[in-house]
Each structure stands twice: as structure tokens, then as C-alpha cells.
Design a protein around this motif. Structure first.
Motif, short mmCIF file in Angstrom:
data_model
loop_
_atom_site.label_atom_id
_atom_site.label_comp_id
_atom_site.label_asym_id
_atom_site.label_seq_id
_atom_site.Cartn_x
_atom_site.Cartn_y
_atom_site.Cartn_z
N GLY A 62 -23.93 -116.69 59.83
CA GLY A 62 -23.64 -115.26 59.94
C GLY A 62 -22.81 -114.75 58.78
N GLU A 63 -21.88 -115.58 58.29
CA GLU A 63 -21.04 -115.17 57.16
C GLU A 63 -21.89 -114.93 55.91
N LYS A 64 -22.92 -115.77 55.71
CA LYS A 64 -23.79 -115.58 54.55
C LYS A 64 -24.60 -114.29 54.69
N ILE A 65 -25.12 -114.05 55.90
CA ILE A 65 -25.85 -112.82 56.14
C ILE A 65 -24.92 -111.61 56.01
N LEU A 66 -23.69 -111.77 56.51
CA LEU A 66 -22.72 -110.68 56.48
C LEU A 66 -22.41 -110.25 55.05
N ALA A 67 -22.24 -111.21 54.15
CA ALA A 67 -21.94 -110.87 52.76
C ALA A 67 -23.03 -109.98 52.16
N LEU A 68 -24.28 -110.31 52.46
CA LEU A 68 -25.39 -109.50 51.98
C LEU A 68 -25.43 -108.14 52.68
#
Length: 305
Positions: A62-68
Motif C-alpha cells: 500500500g505504501e508503494k501505491i500510496l506514493a504514486l
């Protein structure tokens, strides 16, 4: 593919770590937000959020998706700002952040004139701690701030609106209240009440205590200007209150009284702040002019800058 709205919901949840507060922030019901985030997870085939009684956690994926998602929502916000900046006036939703010590006393003076000048403007007002407001502006939570300046951030632009006097007040039966005008040396050793840490007004009052040799009362900290006024009225100490607040409250409160200090008046400067990168910067400049004009009309004796 995920929708823009779903990405906005994810960003809001990451900032609040609370489903209800995230739903309030984006203007939907909590069940709607929860359902859309669940649909986003289903579409991506990933768990983005861990839900528990203790709070909300964003998973590593989720953190990776959140950054985008943060980047995408910022870009879309910039597109909207550019479009609005070319529409000939300030309109649509503008998110304004203010401290608790300014909003209730300034907004009644400027909202009606601004609504007349910008009938298409929808001002979404959020109050927060002064220390949190710049982070909210940087992250895109706010488009615009009104708060004490200067702010040390090279990515922000600011203009001064007015200079607000700080008044020394104390209980009506305090010995200094009977003297009319006192020298700052009379404050040596006097207990001074201030707001809790996180307020810029506390920082300023702390500096004044050091300058005057007064004693900052860390055991009795105010959570609002009202609590400071009431504690001063009960004899816990003297305090400094900003002018707009004093104008609205002091005449009706016989428990406390202003104490005039000899020498230079004490001030704080209130300004309008936005991101330098905002496409609405020219419109915000004009908005600042309109706020100043409104204040000159409403309070002719206020030091408008």
C-alpha cells in the motif's frame, strides 16, 4: 484500473489514519469510502490497508501505491488550478487553513465581502495547530493559509495582511490593573499564562517573558484563548491576548481588564500563504487585496499592511 477518486480516498486515509475522519475530509460517508477502498484493493489484487481496533495501517504494498497516488492527485490538482486560473476569477473549491486563534475572530469580518466579490468561490475552512498547517499546505491538504508570518519555507509565498496588537490582560482586581499604564519592568516575576506548545502565540509569549523577566506558567497551559481569559480572570496569572479576540470578548467580561504597557506596542503579523508552485498564485494575490480592503472597512483602526 483505479479511479482518481479511489486514489484520493487512499491519500486521505493515509493522512488521517481514521476512516471517519478520512471520509469527512473528502466529503463522503464512511461506508462509501470503505467500500471504494475495498473495491480498489479488489481491482489491484492487493491488500493496501490493515484495519484494526487500534487504528489504520498502510501495508508495504500500500505504501508503494500510496506514493504514486500522492503524485497523481497532486498533478490532477495542478491541472484543476491551471484551468481555474484561466477562467478570469477565483472560483470553485479553495481549502483554507487557519489556527484556532485566528479563524473565529477574522472570518466573520471577511466571509460576506469575499462571497460578494467571488460568488463562485467555495471556501472550505479547516482549523488546525499552527505547527501542522505548513505541512498541510505542502502536502496539498490546504491550498491557502492565514496565519502568523514569517514562515521559513522556500517553497511558500506569503503576503502580509495586517498587524495585530497583543494586549496584556489580567484579573480586574490585580494591582497592575489599577495603575492604568505600567512599565515592562513591573512584569518581572509576574506569572504569565500561555497556550500549550504548538501555538505560535505561545512562542511569542515565551520570548516576551524572557524579555520582561516574567515567569511563564507551564503548569497551567491554555487550550484556547477562552481558557486563557477565564484562567486570568480567576487569578492564575496575567496573559497576552490578540487584538481581534479582545475586541469581541473583553467588553462583556468584567472579570478581566487590559493593562497598558509603556513603550512600543506588541504585535504579531498575520499573512496569507500559498505554495509558490500554485497556478492560483495571481488569484491569491488579488484575494489578499480584497481581504485587506474588507478589514479597512470593518476595522478602520486596525493596522492593515
Amino acid at each position: 484500473m483505479p479511479s482518481l477518486r479511489q486514489l484520493e480516498y487512499l491519500v486521505a486515509l493515509s493522512e488521517t489514519r481514521h476512516f471517519r475522519r478520512a471520509a469527512d475530509r473528502v466529503g463522503v460517508s464512511q461506508p462509501t469510502l470503505s467500500a471504494q477502498l475495498a473495491e480498489l484493493e479488489r481491482r489491484l489484487g492487493l491488500q493496501l490497508v490493515e484495519r484494526s481496533r487500534s487504528g489504520v495501517l498502510i501495508t508495504p504494498a500500500g505504501e508503494k501505491i500510496l506514493a504514486l497516488a500522492i503524485d497523481v492527485t497532486r498533478q490532477v490538482r495542478s491541472i484543476r488550478e491551471i484551468a481555474r486560473s484561466h477562467q478570469g476569477g477565483l472560483s470553485g473549491l479553495v481549502r483554507l487553513g487557519l489556527p484556532f486563534t485566528i479563524g473565529p475572530y477574522l472570518l466573520p469580518l471577511i466571509v460576506a465581502p469575499l462571497h460578494r466579490a467571488y460568488p463562485g468561490l467555495r471556501l472550505y475552512v479547516r482549523e488546525d495547530m499552527p505547527t501542522a498547517l505548513p505541512d498541510g499546505l505542502e502536502s496539498g491538504l490546504h491550498d491557502l493559509l492565514i496565519l502568523p508570518i514569517p514562515i521559513r519555507n522556500g517553497d511558500f509565498e506569503s503576503i502580509p495582511l495586517f498587524r495585530e496588537e497583543l494586549h496584556l490582560v489580567g484579573p480586574a482586581d490585580h494591582p497592575l490593573a489599577a495603575q492604568g499604564t505600567v512599565h515592562k519592568s513591573a512584569l518581572r516575576g509576574e506569572p504569565i499564562l500561555a497556550l500549550a506548545p504548538g501555538h505560535q502565540l505561545r512562542t511569542q509569549v515565551t520570548a516576551l517573558c524572557e524579555e520582561f523577566g516574567a515567569s511563564l506558567q507551564t503548569s497551567f497551559e491554555g487550550t484556547s484563548l477562552d481558557t486563557l481569559r477565564h484562567m486570568a480572570g480567576m487569578g492564575l496569572g496575567l496573559t497576552f491576548l490578540p487584538d481581534l479576540y479582545v475586541r469581541r470578548t473583553l467588553q462583556a467580561d468584567t472579570a478581566i481588564r487590559r493593562i497598558e504597557l509603556k513603550g512600543r506596542p506588541l504585535y504579531r503579523t498575520i499573512g496569507l500563504v500559498w505554495r509558490q508552485s500554485s497556478a492560483l498564485a495571481p488569484a491569491f494575490q488579488r484575494l489578499g487585496d480584497d481581504i485587506r480592503n474588507s478589514l479597512r472597512t470593518e476595522l478602520p483602526d486596525l493596522m492593515v499592511l
